[in-house]
Design an enzyme around this catalytic site. Structure first.
Site, mmCIF file in Angstrom:
data_model
loop_
_atom_site.group_PDB
_atom_site.id
_atom_site.type_symbol
_atom_site.label_atom_id
_atom_site.label_comp_id
_atom_site.label_asym_id
_atom_site.label_seq_id
_atom_site.Cartn_x
_atom_site.Cartn_y
_atom_site.Cartn_z
ATOM 1 N N HIS A 121 0.695 -0.993 -0.064
ATOM 2 C CA HIS A 121 -0.104 0.031 0.008
ATOM 3 C C HIS A 121 0.872 1.131 -0.015
ATOM 4 O O HIS A 121 0.259 2.318 -0.212
ATOM 5 C CB HIS A 121 -0.910 0.186 1.149
ATOM 6 C CG HIS A 121 -2.320 -0.971 1.198
ATOM 7 N ND1 HIS A 121 -2.677 -1.029 0.197
ATOM 8 C CD2 HIS A 121 -2.213 -1.927 1.970
ATOM 9 C CE1 HIS A 121 -3.850 -2.082 0.376
ATOM 10 N NE2 HIS A 121 -3.405 -2.759 1.601
ATOM 11 N N ASP B 123 -2.514 -10.352 -2.590
ATOM 12 C CA ASP B 123 -3.186 -9.694 -1.451
ATOM 13 C C ASP B 123 -4.842 -9.464 -1.513
ATOM 14 O O ASP B 123 -5.206 -8.885 -2.824
ATOM 15 C CB ASP B 123 -2.242 -8.572 -0.906
ATOM 16 C CG ASP B 123 -2.875 -8.460 0.646
ATOM 17 O OD1 ASP B 123 -2.252 -8.436 1.354
ATOM 18 O OD2 ASP B 123 -4.001 -7.412 0.806
HETATM 19 C C1 SP5 Z 1 -1.370 -5.178 3.918
HETATM 20 C C2 SP5 Z 1 -2.742 -5.313 4.131
HETATM 21 O O1 SP5 Z 1 -3.192 -6.095 4.040
HETATM 22 N N1 SP5 Z 1 -3.254 -4.096 4.749
HETATM 23 C C3 SP5 Z 1 -4.787 -3.963 4.811
HETATM 24 C C4 SP5 Z 1 -4.917 -2.749 5.570
HETATM 25 C C5 SP5 Z 1 -6.532 -2.629 5.905
HETATM 26 N N2 SP5 Z 1 -6.890 -1.602 6.767
HETATM 27 C C6 SP5 Z 1 -8.005 -1.164 6.792
HETATM 28 C C7 SP5 Z 1 -9.112 -2.209 6.965
HETATM 29 C C8 SP5 Z 1 -10.543 -1.629 6.893
HETATM 30 C C9 SP5 Z 1 -11.535 -2.932 7.097
HETATM 31 N N3 SP5 Z 1 -12.699 -2.468 7.202
HETATM 32 C C10 SP5 Z 1 -13.648 -3.568 7.317
HETATM 33 C C11 SP5 Z 1 -14.767 -3.298 8.125
HETATM 34 C C12 SP5 Z 1 -15.381 -4.733 8.455
HETATM 35 N N4 SP5 Z 1 -16.461 -4.230 9.242
HETATM 36 ZN ZN ZN Z 2 -4.182 -7.206 2.453
#
Ligand code: SP5
Ligand code: ZN
Length: 344
Positions: free
Chosen positions: A159, A195
């Site tokens: 990212h 991913d």
């Molecule tokens: C490297 C990698 O896998 N990074 C992932 C970063 C995800 N960060 C934010 C995730 C937000 C997820 N929201 C889900 C809501 C479910 N209720």
């Molecule tokens: Zn991820």
């Protein structure tokens, strides 16, 4: 398969993250790394290779100097401003922007961030440098003739863009490796990002280039982080037109559809005349993952690895996401073992 790893990841200890309106314990933890190491050790993989330091020039080939300066000094400036808390960005710069970089550390923090779930703490920068070093060392082994290597990067990288952190990523390890392959003699490199989240940083770094193809299969950004990148119309720009490929799939996607899409990307990568392959290996496609909406199971990871091994390309796996802590090691090692089965 040889693996490269460094204990130095442990200095990056994010405690909390902003999740659904609450500060919850971080999903991205040192424990993830421990589980992968335990699975490697249980399945008789080679003893680990330890990394050499990554060259600052190589980091500067994929990130901007002001961004690297920010990462290297952020927490000290935060402490000098009287804080001891984790650094969590709360204001974000528009992009593009004509604004100069703010002087105040809270302003700098938002200037170089795109998401607020990722915090910078005391030991973040040494761990980030070690993670990039792991990727670079793995790449050098492959460039020197090792058919495939696993770089156990932590924190992850896909990212992280030229000048922004987020999604638990700070330096883009896969991009460092791709650039390293070019520097060490490859003419054409591909990054295949599996991913569950779109690799927006890798895409942004190589968007205008035709020497690194970036192909990503991920959950549709209409429904999943990183929300604003990863649509099929994002195809690259200028000479890079056609060298970015996005294949979003809906939440609930199972292995059959995921794999036929992946096979398609594999054919495209072969047709491009790829000399070396970087796999951004997130296993957050797993059915039990708390942050990913796909439905892959452990045998599917082995089938994926067999497919990649069957491509016959010099391959570096860089660890990205995976948050189902009890399964992350098994699923990761299933990929590596599948690869070796097919490559023999
Ligand atoms: C490297 C990698 O896998 N990074 C992932 C970063 C995800 N960060 C934010 C995730 C937000 C997820 N929201 C889900 C809501 C479910 N209720
Ligand atoms: Zn991820």
């Amino acid at each position: 398969m040889k693996n490269v790893r460094s204990d130095d990841h442990r200095t990056h200890q994010p405690q909390v993250e902003l999740h659904d309106g609450l500060l919850v314990p971080s999903f991205e933890t040192a424990e993830r790394w421990d589980h992968i190491v335990a699975a490697l050790e249980a399945s008789e993989h080679d003893p680990p290779e330890t990394p050499d330091a990554v060259e600052p020039e190589l980091l500067a080939a994929v990130h901007t100097p002001p961004y690297l300066a920010f990462l290297s000094e952020a927490f000290q400036q935060w402490e000098a401003a009287g804080h001891s808390t984790p650094m969590i960005p709360a204001s974000f710069a528009p992009r593009p922007t004509d604004s100069p970089e703010p002087a105040d550390i809270a302003g700098r923090l938002g200037y170089f961030a795109f998401a607020a779930e990722t915090s910078i703490t005391d030991g973040t920068w040494p761990a980030v440098r070690a993670s990039a070093a792991v990727a670079r060392t793995g790449q050098k082994l492959v460039s020197a003739g090792e058919p495939s290597v696993f770089a156990l990067c932590r924190p992850p990288g896909h990212h992280a863009g030229p000048d922004r952190f987020g999604g638990y990523c700070f330096v883009n390890n896969a991009a460092v490796a791709a650039q390293g392959f070019l520097d060490d003699g490859a003419d054409q490199v591909a990054v295949l990002d599996v991913d569950v989240h779109h690799g927006n940083g890798t895409q942004e770094i190589f968007y205008d280039r035709d020497d690194v193809m970036v192909a990503s299969i991920h959950a549709d950004p209409q429904h999943c982080f990183p929300w604003f990148w990863g649509h099929p119309h994002e195809q690259g720009r200028g000479v890079g037109d056609g060298y970015t490929i996005n294949r979003p799939l809906l939440p609930g996607t199972r292995f059959a559809e995921w794999f036929s899409t992946l096979q398609d990307l594999g054919r495209t990568i072969l047709k491009a005349g790829t000399d070396a392959l970087v796999v951004s290996l997130g296993v957050d496609t797993y059915a039990g993952d708390p942050l990913g909406p796909f439905e892959l199971h452990t045998p599917d990871f082995a089938a994926f690895g067999r497919f990649i091994g069957g491509l016959g390309l010099p391959t570096l796996y860089c660890m990205e996401g995976g948050y189902a802590i009890e399964a992350i090691g098994t699923n990761t090692v299933a990929v590596l073992d599948g690869h070796e089965d097919a490559a023999q």
